[in-house]
Design an enzyme around this catalytic site. Structure first.
Site, PDB file in Angstrom:
ATOM      1  N   PHE A  28       3.671   4.484  -1.114  1.00  0.00           N
ATOM      2  CA  PHE A  28       3.640   2.814  -1.140  1.00  0.00           C
ATOM      3  C   PHE A  28       3.903   2.467  -2.594  1.00  0.00           C
ATOM      4  CE2 PHE A  28       0.806  -1.003  -1.746  1.00  0.00           C
ATOM      5  CZ  PHE A  28       1.837  -1.717  -0.736  1.00  0.00           C
ATOM      6  N   SER A  96       0.838  10.285  -0.059  1.00  0.00           N
ATOM      7  CA  SER A  96       0.475   9.178   0.362  1.00  0.00           C
ATOM      8  C   SER A  96       0.885   8.332   1.256  1.00  0.00           C
ATOM      9  CB  SER A  96       0.563   8.292  -1.186  1.00  0.00           C
ATOM     10  OG  SER A  96      -0.066   7.048  -1.244  1.00  0.00           O
ATOM     11  N   MET A  97       1.337   7.219   1.379  1.00  0.00           N
ATOM     12  CA  MET A  97       2.000   6.565   2.492  1.00  0.00           C
ATOM     13  C   MET A  97       2.944   7.397   2.998  1.00  0.00           C
ATOM     14  SD  MET A  97       3.384   2.743   2.891  1.00  0.00           S
ATOM     15  CE  MET A  97       5.116   2.978   2.312  1.00  0.00           C
ATOM     16  N   ASP A 197      -9.305  11.540  -6.068  1.00  0.00           N
ATOM     17  CA  ASP A 197      -7.983  10.592  -5.935  1.00  0.00           C
ATOM     18  C   ASP A 197      -8.510   9.081  -6.140  1.00  0.00           C
ATOM     19  OD1 ASP A 197      -6.245   9.064  -4.830  1.00  0.00           O
ATOM     20  OD2 ASP A 197      -5.403  10.654  -3.571  1.00  0.00           O
ATOM     21  N   HIS A 227      -3.958  11.506  -7.567  1.00  0.00           N
ATOM     22  CA  HIS A 227      -3.180  11.069  -6.291  1.00  0.00           C
ATOM     23  C   HIS A 227      -1.755  11.278  -6.297  1.00  0.00           C
ATOM     24  CE1 HIS A 227      -2.270   8.727  -2.798  1.00  0.00           C
ATOM     25  NE2 HIS A 227      -1.327   7.977  -3.448  1.00  0.00           N
TER      26      HIS A 227
END
Length: 252
Positions: A28, A96-97, A197, A227
């Site tokens: 994202f 992540s996303m 994170d 992250h």
């Protein structure tokens, strides 16, 4: 969906290899820059690798504000269709996303995705700040960005400095849907999660493990990255673990 130029470094990439395909997906507000080093590692092992640019990403926050979760899924679907033309086995890796999308695709394409590797994937946002933005009115068009959560000094992620508020609503929808789809996932999974994170709650890793319907679930904590782990200190470890996982299934 936009005529704006793509930011330098945010271009999609493709590395031709054997008939084992690996789709690597950024997250994202991020870009393919965050996945290129891992994609290159995988390609050096002989696999075919594709790294799509998600719709609205790598251009401008305004362009992203005009996209939806369905558009991001369509970007991945297009890359998957491309891989299927030459590859007999396909695996998906995402940050992540992108990790969320790797799980979503595994649930929606059980006959195609042979294995999934979410890296700091998110299936529960668990953020009051983000929740406060999702449905409220009268908010600014953008809020400060969430990129470059990296432990290694001097490393910067190519990501938007601002996040379109409208996009948070789309994230919530994608995350919630994927969370509920997890029991449908039957393919092997390698779940990778940073202990520290500052963007995604680290509890997401164990949560994914608990809800997956897979008979084989490998789990790996990262101790030296934040992250954006694919640009951080654990990049080589992630590459080795991912390759070992794919080889154990693909047999080559």
């Amino acid at each position: 969906m936009s005529d704006e130029p793509i930011l330098s470094g945010a271009e999609p990439f493709f590395f031709a290899g054997n008939d084992v395909g690996v789709l690597v997906c950024h997250g994202f507000t991020g870009t393919t820059q965050s996945m290129r080093p891992l994609g290159e590692q995988i390609a050096k092992a002989g696999y075919t690798v594709i790294g799509p640019r998600l719709a609205g990403h790598g251009v401008s926050p305004a362009a992203m504000a005009r996209t939806t979760a369905s558009d991001w899924i369509a970007s991945v679907e297009e890359a998957l269709t491309s891989l299927r033309k030459t590859c007999s086995q396909i695996y998906m890796v995402g940050l992540s996303m992108g990790g969320t999308l790797s799980l979503y695709m595994a649930a929606m394409h059980p006959d195609v995705i042979r294995g999934t590797v979410p890296i700091n994937g998110v299936v529960q946002l668990n953020s009051a700040d983000m929740a406060g933005l999702a449905l409220a009115t009268g908010l600014p068009a953008t809020v400060p960005g969430i990129g470059s959560d990296i432990k290694a000094p001097g490393v910067t992620e190519l990501a938007y400095p601002e996040v379109p508020v409208l996009a948070f609503r789309q994230v919530y929808g994608l995350v919630a849907v994927t969370h509920d789809l997890l029991p449908r996932i039957k393919c092997p999974a390698l779940v990778i999660q940073a202990r520290e994170d500052h963007v995604v709650d680290p509890s997401n890793g164990p949560r994914i493990v608990r809800r997956l319907g897979s008979s084989r679930i490998d789990f790996r904590w990262l101790d030296h990255s934040y992250h954006v782990a694919t640009l951080d200190n654990d990049l080589d470890l992630i590459g080795c673990e991912t390759l070992a996982f794919i080889r154990s299934i693909a047999g080559k």
